[in-house]
Design a protein around this motif. Structure first.
Motif, PDB file in Angstrom:
ATOM      1  N   GLN A 195     -14.918  -5.555 -11.622  1.00 49.40           N
ATOM      2  CA  GLN A 195     -15.651  -5.900 -12.847  1.00 49.40           C
ATOM      3  C   GLN A 195     -16.669  -7.017 -12.596  1.00 49.40           C
ATOM      4  OE1 GLN A 195     -12.608  -6.547 -15.781  1.00 49.40           O
ATOM      5  NE2 GLN A 195     -12.568  -4.393 -16.392  1.00 49.40           N
ATOM      6  N   SER A 196     -16.330  -7.911 -11.679  1.00 47.22           N
ATOM      7  CA  SER A 196     -17.262  -9.006 -11.383  1.00 47.22           C
ATOM      8  C   SER A 196     -18.390  -8.536 -10.471  1.00 47.22           C
ATOM      9  CB  SER A 196     -16.515 -10.166 -10.726  1.00 47.22           C
ATOM     10  OG  SER A 196     -16.233  -9.850  -9.372  1.00 47.22           O
ATOM     11  N   GLY A 197     -18.300  -7.291 -10.006  1.00 49.12           N
ATOM     12  CA  GLY A 197     -19.352  -6.735  -9.160  1.00 49.12           C
ATOM     13  C   GLY A 197     -19.252  -7.161  -7.707  1.00 49.12           C
ATOM     14  N   GLU A 198     -18.138  -7.787  -7.320  1.00 45.63           N
ATOM     15  CA  GLU A 198     -18.034  -8.240  -5.934  1.00 45.63           C
ATOM     16  C   GLU A 198     -17.487  -7.153  -5.004  1.00 45.63           C
ATOM     17  OE1 GLU A 198     -16.579 -12.644  -5.729  1.00 45.63           O
ATOM     18  OE2 GLU A 198     -15.926 -11.803  -7.633  1.00 45.63           O
ATOM     19  N   ILE A 199     -16.685  -6.262  -5.560  1.00 46.25           N
ATOM     20  CA  ILE A 199     -16.099  -5.190  -4.754  1.00 46.25           C
ATOM     21  C   ILE A 199     -16.615  -3.846  -5.277  1.00 46.25           C
ATOM     22  CG2 ILE A 199     -13.927  -4.038  -4.120  1.00 46.25           C
ATOM     23  CD1 ILE A 199     -14.123  -6.702  -2.761  1.00 46.25           C
ATOM     24  N   ARG A 200     -17.008  -2.971  -4.351  1.00 46.63           N
ATOM     25  CA  ARG A 200     -17.565  -1.676  -4.733  1.00 46.63           C
ATOM     26  C   ARG A 200     -16.563  -0.909  -5.607  1.00 46.63           C
ATOM     27  NH1 ARG A 200     -18.979   0.727   0.742  1.00 46.63           N
ATOM     28  NH2 ARG A 200     -19.440   2.637  -0.406  1.00 46.63           N
ATOM     29  N   ASP A 201     -17.079  -0.085  -6.504  1.00 53.26           N
ATOM     30  CA  ASP A 201     -16.162   0.592  -7.414  1.00 53.26           C
ATOM     31  C   ASP A 201     -16.054   2.093  -7.145  1.00 53.26           C
ATOM     32  OD1 ASP A 201     -18.553   1.447  -8.310  1.00 53.26           O
ATOM     33  OD2 ASP A 201     -18.447   0.488 -10.281  1.00 53.26           O
ATOM     34  N   ASP A 202     -16.495   2.523  -5.950  1.00 49.29           N
ATOM     35  CA  ASP A 202     -16.345   3.944  -5.631  1.00 49.29           C
ATOM     36  C   ASP A 202     -15.123   4.208  -4.758  1.00 49.29           C
ATOM     37  OD1 ASP A 202     -17.311   2.755  -3.358  1.00 49.29           O
ATOM     38  OD2 ASP A 202     -18.828   4.281  -2.925  1.00 49.29           O
ATOM     39  N   VAL A 203     -14.261   3.214  -4.616  1.00 49.58           N
ATOM     40  CA  VAL A 203     -12.987   3.419  -3.931  1.00 49.58           C
ATOM     41  C   VAL A 203     -11.851   2.914  -4.832  1.00 49.58           C
ATOM     42  CG1 VAL A 203     -13.628   3.432  -1.484  1.00 49.58           C
ATOM     43  CG2 VAL A 203     -13.404   1.247  -2.683  1.00 49.58           C
ATOM     44  N   THR A 204     -10.712   3.596  -4.743  1.00 47.58           N
ATOM     45  CA  THR A 204      -9.544   3.204  -5.534  1.00 47.58           C
ATOM     46  C   THR A 204      -8.660   2.274  -4.703  1.00 47.58           C
ATOM     47  OG1 THR A 204      -8.226   5.036  -4.702  1.00 47.58           O
ATOM     48  CG2 THR A 204      -9.557   5.456  -6.676  1.00 47.58           C
ATOM     49  N   LEU A 205      -7.712   1.637  -5.381  1.00 43.52           N
ATOM     50  CA  LEU A 205      -6.782   0.769  -4.652  1.00 43.52           C
ATOM     51  C   LEU A 205      -5.984   1.585  -3.631  1.00 43.52           C
ATOM     52  CD1 LEU A 205      -5.536  -1.968  -4.212  1.00 43.52           C
ATOM     53  CD2 LEU A 205      -3.950  -1.519  -6.093  1.00 43.52           C
ATOM     54  N   GLU A 206      -5.642   2.799  -3.997  1.00 40.11           N
ATOM     55  CA  GLU A 206      -4.897   3.660  -3.083  1.00 40.11           C
ATOM     56  C   GLU A 206      -5.702   3.914  -1.804  1.00 40.11           C
ATOM     57  OE1 GLU A 206      -3.822   7.346  -4.869  1.00 40.11           O
ATOM     58  OE2 GLU A 206      -2.231   7.722  -3.404  1.00 40.11           O
ATOM     59  N   GLN A 207      -7.000   4.180  -1.979  1.00 41.85           N
ATOM     60  CA  GLN A 207      -7.847   4.425  -0.803  1.00 41.85           C
ATOM     61  C   GLN A 207      -7.995   3.155   0.040  1.00 41.85           C
ATOM     62  OE1 GLN A 207     -11.014   6.091  -3.221  1.00 41.85           O
ATOM     63  NE2 GLN A 207     -10.822   8.074  -2.207  1.00 41.85           N
ATOM     64  N   ILE A 208      -8.150   2.017  -0.634  1.00 40.41           N
ATOM     65  CA  ILE A 208      -8.295   0.760   0.108  1.00 40.41           C
ATOM     66  C   ILE A 208      -7.012   0.457   0.886  1.00 40.41           C
ATOM     67  CG2 ILE A 208      -8.618  -1.740  -0.115  1.00 40.41           C
ATOM     68  CD1 ILE A 208     -10.351  -1.142  -2.627  1.00 40.41           C
ATOM     69  N   LEU A 209      -5.864   0.641   0.227  1.00 42.02           N
ATOM     70  CA  LEU A 209      -4.590   0.385   0.915  1.00 42.02           C
ATOM     71  C   LEU A 209      -4.402   1.343   2.086  1.00 42.02           C
ATOM     72  CD1 LEU A 209      -1.594  -0.400  -1.460  1.00 42.02           C
ATOM     73  CD2 LEU A 209      -2.611  -1.840   0.297  1.00 42.02           C
ATOM     74  N   ASP A 210      -4.737   2.608   1.893  1.00 39.94           N
ATOM     75  CA  ASP A 210      -4.608   3.561   2.999  1.00 39.94           C
ATOM     76  C   ASP A 210      -5.486   3.160   4.175  1.00 39.94           C
ATOM     77  OD1 ASP A 210      -2.607   5.221   2.127  1.00 39.94           O
ATOM     78  OD2 ASP A 210      -3.938   6.675   1.176  1.00 39.94           O
ATOM     79  N   MET A 211      -6.683   2.668   3.872  1.00 39.53           N
ATOM     80  CA  MET A 211      -7.576   2.222   4.944  1.00 39.53           C
ATOM     81  C   MET A 211      -6.957   1.044   5.699  1.00 39.53           C
ATOM     82  SD  MET A 211     -11.587   1.012   4.631  1.00 39.53           S
ATOM     83  CE  MET A 211     -11.341  -0.566   3.796  1.00 39.53           C
ATOM     84  N   VAL A 212      -6.423   0.093   4.945  1.00 41.72           N
ATOM     85  CA  VAL A 212      -5.845  -1.100   5.565  1.00 41.72           C
ATOM     86  C   VAL A 212      -4.590  -0.746   6.372  1.00 41.72           C
ATOM     87  CG1 VAL A 212      -4.645  -3.247   4.988  1.00 41.72           C
ATOM     88  CG2 VAL A 212      -6.843  -2.721   3.939  1.00 41.72           C
ATOM     89  N   ILE A 213      -3.770   0.138   5.832  1.00 41.48           N
ATOM     90  CA  ILE A 213      -2.558   0.549   6.549  1.00 41.48           C
ATOM     91  C   ILE A 213      -2.942   1.284   7.835  1.00 41.48           C
ATOM     92  CG2 ILE A 213      -0.528   2.062   6.454  1.00 41.48           C
ATOM     93  CD1 ILE A 213      -0.400   1.422   3.408  1.00 41.48           C
ATOM     94  N   ALA A 214      -3.976   2.143   7.748  1.00 39.28           N
ATOM     95  CA  ALA A 214      -4.409   2.887   8.937  1.00 39.28           C
ATOM     96  C   ALA A 214      -4.877   1.920  10.024  1.00 39.28           C
ATOM     97  CB  ALA A 214      -5.536   3.864   8.570  1.00 39.28           C
ATOM     98  N   ILE A 215      -5.621   0.894   9.632  1.00 40.33           N
ATOM     99  CA  ILE A 215      -6.106  -0.082  10.622  1.00 40.33           C
ATOM    100  C   ILE A 215      -4.932  -0.901  11.165  1.00 40.33           C
ATOM    101  CG2 ILE A 215      -7.567  -2.133  10.940  1.00 40.33           C
ATOM    102  CD1 ILE A 215      -9.499  -0.860   8.874  1.00 40.33           C
ATOM    103  N   ALA A 216      -3.979  -1.218  10.286  1.00 39.47           N
ATOM    104  CA  ALA A 216      -2.810  -2.000  10.724  1.00 39.47           C
ATOM    105  C   ALA A 216      -1.977  -1.237  11.752  1.00 39.47           C
ATOM    106  CB  ALA A 216      -1.944  -2.374   9.523  1.00 39.47           C
ATOM    107  N   GLN A 217      -2.132   0.068  11.767  1.00 39.75           N
ATOM    108  CA  GLN A 217      -1.319   0.865  12.691  1.00 39.75           C
ATOM    109  C   GLN A 217      -2.036   1.178  14.002  1.00 39.75           C
ATOM    110  OE1 GLN A 217      -0.242   3.980   9.963  1.00 39.75           O
ATOM    111  NE2 GLN A 217       1.712   2.999   9.475  1.00 39.75           N
ATOM    112  N   ILE A 218      -3.275   0.740  14.136  1.00 43.67           N
ATOM    113  CA  ILE A 218      -3.974   0.932  15.415  1.00 43.67           C
ATOM    114  C   ILE A 218      -3.233   0.131  16.482  1.00 43.67           C
ATOM    115  CG2 ILE A 218      -6.115   0.414  16.674  1.00 43.67           C
ATOM    116  CD1 ILE A 218      -7.630   0.899  14.032  1.00 43.67           C
TER     117      ILE A 218
END
Lengths: 189, 189
Positions: free
Chosen positions: A143-166
Motif C-alpha cells: 500500500q505504501s508503494g515500496e513493494i511491487r504488487d504483482d506478486v503474492t506473499l505465497e509467491q514471495i515465500l516460495d522464492m525465498v524458500i527456493a533460494i534458502a535451499q540452494i
C-alpha cells in the motif's frame, strides 16, 4: 509453545531450565554438520540425564517437532516487533528472518518429512502460520508503494524458500537473496 | 550432437527422420503428466517400430540422455543468436531460455539422477556447457552497466534453477521469475 496437548501446567523453574537447555542443545547440534543429533548426544550436550531428556521428549522426532514449532513462533513473533523506518523496510527485514529460518531449518524439515508422512500437517500448518504473520506486513508495504504488487506473499515465500535451499555457504547465498529482494522493491514501477 | 562416441557416420534421410520423430515423441511424452514414457509408448507416439526404436536407442535411459543433451545444445546455441537491442536484454532473454529449459527438464534431470548416479557427469557437464555459453553474455551485460556485477553467472543460474523447481503452474512461477530478473538489473545501483 508447550508440546503437551493438555492445558499448560505450571513448571518448576528447574524443569523449565532443563527444557530450555535441551532445545538449545538440539539447535546447536543441528547447526553442526558433524553432529548426529542422537538422544545420547543431546543429553550430553545439554548436560541433563537421559531420564530427564526422555521425560521431556519421548523421542528424537518430538524433539525436532518442538524445535521446529518453537522457531516458527520466533519468526511469527518477529513480524510484529521489527524495528524499521518504513513498512517496506519492515517487510524486507521480516523476509530476511524467514530466509534464515528456512535456510537453517531445511535439514530439520527434510528429516521430519522423511521420518513420517504424518508430519506434513505440522509443516503445512507452520507455513500457514508464517503466512498469517507476514500478510499484514506485505499489505502495508504494497500500500505504501515500496513493494511491487504483482506478486503474492505465497509467491514471495516460495522464492525465498527456493533460494534458502540452494546448496552453498551463507556468503554464496547472500548476493542471490539480495538480488531477489531488490527485485521486490517497487522503485522501478 | 550425435550420441555415438564414434565419428559421425552419414545417415540416410529416413533414418534421420526416424530419429527426429523419436526425440519429438519423447519431448511431448515428457510434457504430458499422464504419460509413462515407456519404450512401447514412445514407439507408438513416434510411429516407428520397436526394432527401429531400439536400433536408435538401446533403452529408456539413453533416450532421456540424448533428449537432455539435445536441449542443452539448443540453450547453448541460443546464447549466440538471440536478437536483442542491448547486451543486457540479450542476457535476460537467454536467462529466460535457461529457465524454460530447467523448468521443463526437471523431471528428466531428476529421473536421470535417480536412474543411476553415473549420470552426474552428464548433468554436471551440461551445466558447465551452459555456463560457458552464457558467460560472454553476462560479461557484456555487466560491462554495459545493465546487469549488477555483485553476482556471478553461477549464482544467477542457481537462482533461476531454484525458481524453476518451485512447484506450480507457469502462471504462478512467471511473476517470481520476473521479480528475480528485475533484481538483476543494475538500474538502481
Amino acid at each position: 509453545m508447550p508440546p503437551d496437548p493438555l492445558p499448560p501446567i505450571p513448571r518448576r523453574a528447574d524443569a523449565e531450565r532443563n527444557r530450555a537447555k535441551i532445545l538449545e542443545a538440539v539447535r546447536t547440534a543441528f547447526a553442526d554438520p558433524q553432529s548426529e543429533v542422537s538422544m545420547a548426544e543431546i543429553s550430553q550436550r545439554a548436560g541433563v540425564g537421559m531420564a530427564t531428556l526422555y521425560r521431556n521428549f519421548p523421542g528424537r522426532r518430538e524433539l525436532l517437532e518442538t524445535l521446529y514449532v518453537d522457531e516458527v513462533d520466533v519468526v511469527c513473533a518477529a513480524a510484529g516487533a521489527l524495528p524499521a523506518a518504513t513498512s517496506g523496510a519492515r517487510f524486507v527485514a521480516w523476509i530476511h528472518d524467514c530466509f534464515s529460518f528456512y535456510n537453517s531449518k531445511r535439514h530439520v524439515g527434510d528429516e521430519l518429512l522423511k521420518d513420517s508422512k504424518d508430519n506434513r500437517p505440522l509443516l503445512g500448518g507452520s507455513r500457514a502460520r508464517v503466512m498469517d504473520a507476514g500478510r499484514p506486513l506485505l499489505v502495508a508495504a504494497q500500500q505504501s508503494g515500496e513493494i511491487r504488487d504483482d506478486v503474492t506473499l505465497e509467491q514471495i515465500l516460495d522464492m525465498v524458500i527456493a533460494i534458502a535451499q540452494i546448496h552453498g555457504e551463507p556468503g554464496y547465498l547472500e548476493p542471490i537473496l539480495r538480488t531477489a529482494l531488490d527485485g521486490l522493491s517497487d522503485m522501478k514501477a
